[in-house]
Design an enzyme around this catalytic site. Structure first.
Site, PDB file in Angstrom:
ATOM      1  N   ASP A 246       0.429  62.135  21.729  1.00 18.84           N
ATOM      2  CA  ASP A 246       1.282  61.337  20.970  1.00 18.84           C
ATOM      3  C   ASP A 246       0.935  60.249  20.074  1.00 18.84           C
ATOM      4  O   ASP A 246      -0.411  59.865  20.204  1.00 18.84           O
ATOM      5  CB  ASP A 246       2.371  60.722  21.802  1.00 18.84           C
TER       6      ASP A 246
HETATM    7  C1  BGC Z   1       7.032  59.844  19.088  1.00 16.92           C
HETATM    8  C2  BGC Z   1       6.792  61.083  18.777  1.00 16.92           C
HETATM    9  C3  BGC Z   1       6.404  61.474  17.345  1.00 16.92           C
HETATM   10  C4  BGC Z   1       5.464  60.626  16.895  1.00 16.92           C
HETATM   11  C5  BGC Z   1       5.276  60.929  15.181  1.00 16.92           C
HETATM   12  C6  BGC Z   1       5.772  58.950  18.363  1.00 16.92           C
HETATM   13  O1  BGC Z   1       6.352  57.361  18.351  1.00 16.92           O
HETATM   14  O2  BGC Z   1       6.724  59.448  20.221  1.00 16.92           O
HETATM   15  O3  BGC Z   1       7.750  61.829  19.293  1.00 16.92           O
HETATM   16  O4  BGC Z   1       6.487  62.654  17.113  1.00 16.92           O
HETATM   17  O5  BGC Z   1       5.607  59.168  17.050  1.00 16.92           O
HETATM   18  O6  BGC Z   1       6.201  60.290  14.336  1.00 16.92           O
END
Ligand code: BGC
Length: 826
Positions: A246
């Site tokens: 993530d």
């Molecule tokens: C989230 C993800 C997301 C990523 C990219 C993170 O804060 O947890 O689900 O895909 O950001 O935007």
């Protein structure tokens, strides 16, 4: 040489399809190896780090293109306006695999129209608690339903040329302090409840990529969690794709290399998988260059297999504005909105109703949850605009405007520095530490509390991170009334009025809004104190207060003059949002609003926007109708209007149990980390959601699988046919015996009768959604696979058959079982 080897391999294997698959795999591997052999160590390491925030780096000299990703899951959000689909929880409420596969197909069109190769979707974490700020993005409390939805969506995406990314692997079931808390889950619970949706994504849908969450599982950060990323994901499930982090979830180069992470993602440049760090680890003999090669191979294999080295992803023949996707989004809302209460009020009779009052903060709003999924649509409908369009000249729709709108509440707040003084503002003390310790480094008077310093700091004396502020002063109100205080901040804050702590959100979090009510008597000065700290990242803090009666009085006035009052309440992108948890009660003045309107007009219907259950104890018995709209996407307003008027017969059913009280929820005692530890013990074990309520015989507010219809369905004629060892076919009839056409969701649960091992009272193992015309009767067959009777054996580290007698239950919800038959598992 390689081709000869391939040939002999293919001759050795008998079936043609298999030969084809094998030879394709071998060709892909040959291409992967060839490319890796042409890459320098530096190039290989750089390939494992994020490029341009959302991409995998191009290597032009080798013909490797830039791979573009976008969030997910409710639309293609990173490339301008796009179709804004309903949230995941609504998708699961449709229980319609074909529709969700169609969602995936049209999402793939939206991706290709924008050149996106990987959609960061679906989110499949189990809804363990109604407080999790991201429940709305997820599917269900039930692993089977979540798996079925995930497989459908991934198939829709990947069969149409876009790789999916299943997230957030694993145990990311709360947003509160998500980057620091360990989800401590025993192995059986992990494999039976929290992993099946990921496993189905990998084994049944062959998902191309997976995202490791921010959290720790059993003490180890997910990006470094060898047990889950390697032993389970790769070795047990056979995953061949990309494990990405993530955004900003990787913390330790060595642990992450060894723990199975392939690709470090974040906004900015790689921080762990850097040339400097990884070369040093190789030189020190702590890791081997082969480990780097393997990770590069995982990425290359996936994108070659997807065809991304052989065609350009951007497809200009697909329109950016996508009518097919728009239709799917609307159909999802029509099928996923759930009717929970209907005391002879719905559907509305257009001939009899002269006036409808539409009130509440969501009456004329596009309602969505906040964070990385928020997708801006080209256009949208609200309940108010859709009703206006739909009703004829006979009916008047009156909208009561929500003057407690977001910005107003902060701008209109007036504070005084000391009691009885006329000087406006609050005394501000700024500290250069996050704990308000020592002497303030800066003091001033702030007229209002509307600060958004983003990644910066309030002034030169204060660091950009780890600072705190205390504001003190007075609030003076002109009349005796209940006021709503609203605060929002990134990170923690606490608010006292007259020495009473009325808001306590003292924790690291992204921008989170909360409200609390306070009763004032006119003419008095009330002391006020707000404390705030910023940990890292963005720094924002806002405080306001407003007289509730402004909205409530107006709503009551209009409700009294109308035949029907529709109160639209719930959470929104400020109050139910990634990075923070939400309250169980509705925000601010909304309970008071429902009560006041229901008192003024007995024909009151409530519509709720939320990602899960809310506290409805103080109003549910006072209203005639309750419609759960979740976050219904760009055309949710249209779908709601159609449902209210019976143009669409509601067929959605709850994918999650609705608790009466948060205290009733099985994880109530196990949700927040205790004693200052950053650990959450999943003490309820297997008993998540209905598994708990049914086993412990506790009455929920609304059970799992529940949803009302404008028609009725009769079940009969159940037959069970053995198909294979421990595999059954269950057939039964469903008849639409009511007055309208409509769809029914038949649910198959397995109930143990004499299990030697502990099992919950029942578990969902099959379902079918069927559309029946009024009076129509059809036969349904549901297959119960042998693994429906498996349990995870911790010693053997595998699933085994749990022999014994079971009952197969067919129900219209988890608590309304219509048919049952015993089976013996050998
Ligand atoms: C989230 C993800 C997301 C990523 C990219 C993170 O804060 O947890 O689900 O895909 O950001 O935007």
């Amino acid at each position: 040489m390689k081709i000869k080897y391939l040939l002999s391999l293919t001759l050795f294997i008998g079936s043609f399809g298999f030969i084809h698959a094998q030879s394709e795999t071998a060709l892909v591997e040959a291409r992967v190896n060839d490319l890796i052999s042409k890459m320098s160590l530096e190039e290989k390491i750089q390939y494992l780090g994020v490029y341009d925030n959302y991409c995998i780096r191009p290597i032009e000299r080798l013909g490797i293109p830039q791979i573009i990703m976008s969030d997910g899951p409710v639309g293609v959000r990173n490339a301008g306006k796009s179709t804004s689909f309903p949230a995941g929880v609504l998708a699961a409420s449709t229980w319609n695999r074909n529709l969700i596969e169609h969602e995936g197909k049209t999402l793939a069109q939206d991706c290709k129209a924008r050149g996106v190769h990987i959609l960061l979707s679906p989110g499949v974490n189990i809804m363990r608690s109604p407080l999790c700020g991201r429940n709305f993005e997820y599917y269900s409390e039930d692993p089977f339903l979540a798996s079925q939805m995930a497989v459908a969506l991934i198939n829709g995406l990947q069969r149409n040329g876009v790789l999916a990314c299943v997230k957030h692997f694993a145990g990311n079931n709360q947003e509160w302090d998500r980057g620091n808390v360990s989800s401590n889950i025993d192995k059986r619970t992990l494999h039976e409840i929290y992993l099946p949706a990921f496993k189905a994504a990998v084994m049944d849908a062959k998902v191309g990529t997976i995202m490791d969450g921010y959290n720790l599982v059993n003490g180890t950060y997910m990006t470094a969690n060898k047990y889950l990323n390697i032993d389970v994901l790769r070795n047990q499930w056979g995953f061949k794709g990309i494990v990405m982090s993530d955004w900003g979830a990787a913390h330790d180069a060595l642990a992450d290399v060894k723990g199975g992470l392939d690709l470090e993602m974040l906004l900015g440049n790689a921080e762990q998988f850097t040339v400097e760090k990884l070369t040093k680890l190789i030189q020190e003999g702590k890791i081997d260059e082969n480990m780097i090669d393997e990770k590069v191979a995982n990425i290359l294999r996936t994108i070659i297999h997807a065809g991304y080295l052989d065609h350009v992803q951007l497809d200009k023949s697909i329109p950016l504005y996508n009518p097919e996707a728009e239709k799917v989004s609307l159909n999802m809302a029509r099928e996923g909105i759930v009717l929970l209460k209907n005391k002879n009020i719905l559907p509305l009779d257009g001939n009899k109703i002269k006036k409808i009052a539409v009130v509440g903060p969501h009456a004329n709003a596009l309602s969505w949850g906040g964070g990385s999924s928020t997708t801006i649509p080209f256009n949208y409908s609200t309940l108010y605009t859709a009703l206006e369009k739909m009703v004829g000249a006979k009916t008047k729709i009156v909208l009561v405007k929500d003057t407690l709108s977001k910005d107003n509440i902060f701008k209109s707040a007036v504070f005084y520095v000391t009691p009885e003084s006329k000087e406006r503002g609050l005394k501000a003390e700024y500290f250069n530490n996050p704990n308000l310790q020592g002497v303030p480094v800066y003091t001033t008077i702030d007229r209002s509390i509307i600060f958004d310093w983003q990644a910066g700091s309030p002034n030169q004396a204060i660091p950009v991170d780890n600072f705190s502020i205390r504001w003190t002063g007075v609030v003076r109100v002109p009349s005796s009334k209940i006021y709503t205080f609203t605060a929002k901040a990134d990170d923690g804050y606490k608010l006292w009025v007259n020495g009473e702590l009325i808001m306590d959100c003292w924790r690291d979090q992204s921008l989170t809004q909360n409200s609390a009510m306070y009763k004032f008597e006119s003419g008095k000065d009330y002391s006020i104190k707000l404390e705030y700290y910023d940990r890292t990242g963005n720094a924002t803090v806002m405080l306001g207060y407003q007289d509730n009666s402004m909205v409530i009085d107006d709503a009551v006035k209009q409700a009294k003059k109308s035949n029907i009052a529709v109160v639209c309440v719930g959470f929104n992108n400020d109050t139910e949002v990634e990075g923070a948890d939400r309250t169980f009660s509705l925000p601010g003045y909304q309970d008071a609003l429902i009560n006041a309107v229901a008192k003024a007009n007995p024909n009151t219907i409530v519509i709720v926007n939320a990602g899960g259950a809310v506290d409805m104890q103080n109003w549910i018995n006072k209203v005639k109708g309750l419609v759960y709209a979740w976050y219904p996407g760009q055309d949710g307003g249209q779908a709601l209007a159609e449902i209210l008027y019976g143009k669409v017969n509601p067929s959605g059913k709850l994918p999650v149990t609705f608790d009466k009280k948060w205290e009733d929820n099985p994880c109530f005692n196990f949700y927040h980390a205790k004693d200052g530890k950053k650990e959450v013990e999943y003490g309820e074990g297997l008993l998540v959601g209905y598994r708990y309520y049914d086993t412990k015989k506790i009455e929920p507010q609304y059970p799992f699988g529940y949803g009302e219809s404008y028609t009725r369905f009769a079940y009969s004629n159940m037959k069970v046919y053995p198909k294979d060892v421990n595999e059954y076919e269950v057939s039964f009839d469903i008849e639409n015996t009511g007055k309208m056409d409509g769809a029914e969701i038949a649910q198959l649960y397995v109930k143990p009768i004499n299990s030697r091992v502990f099992l919950p009272e029942k578990s969902l193992r099959g379902f079918e959604k069927i559309f029946l015309k009024r009076g129509e009767k059809r036969n349904i067959t549901i297959t119960v696979p042998a693994d429906a009777f498996n349990i995870y054996n911790v010693d053997m580290e595998d699933f085994i058959t749990n022999r014994g007698i079971y009952e197969l239950l067919i129900g219209t919800s988890s608590r309304d079982i219509r048919l049952r038959a015993p089976v013996t598992i050998k």
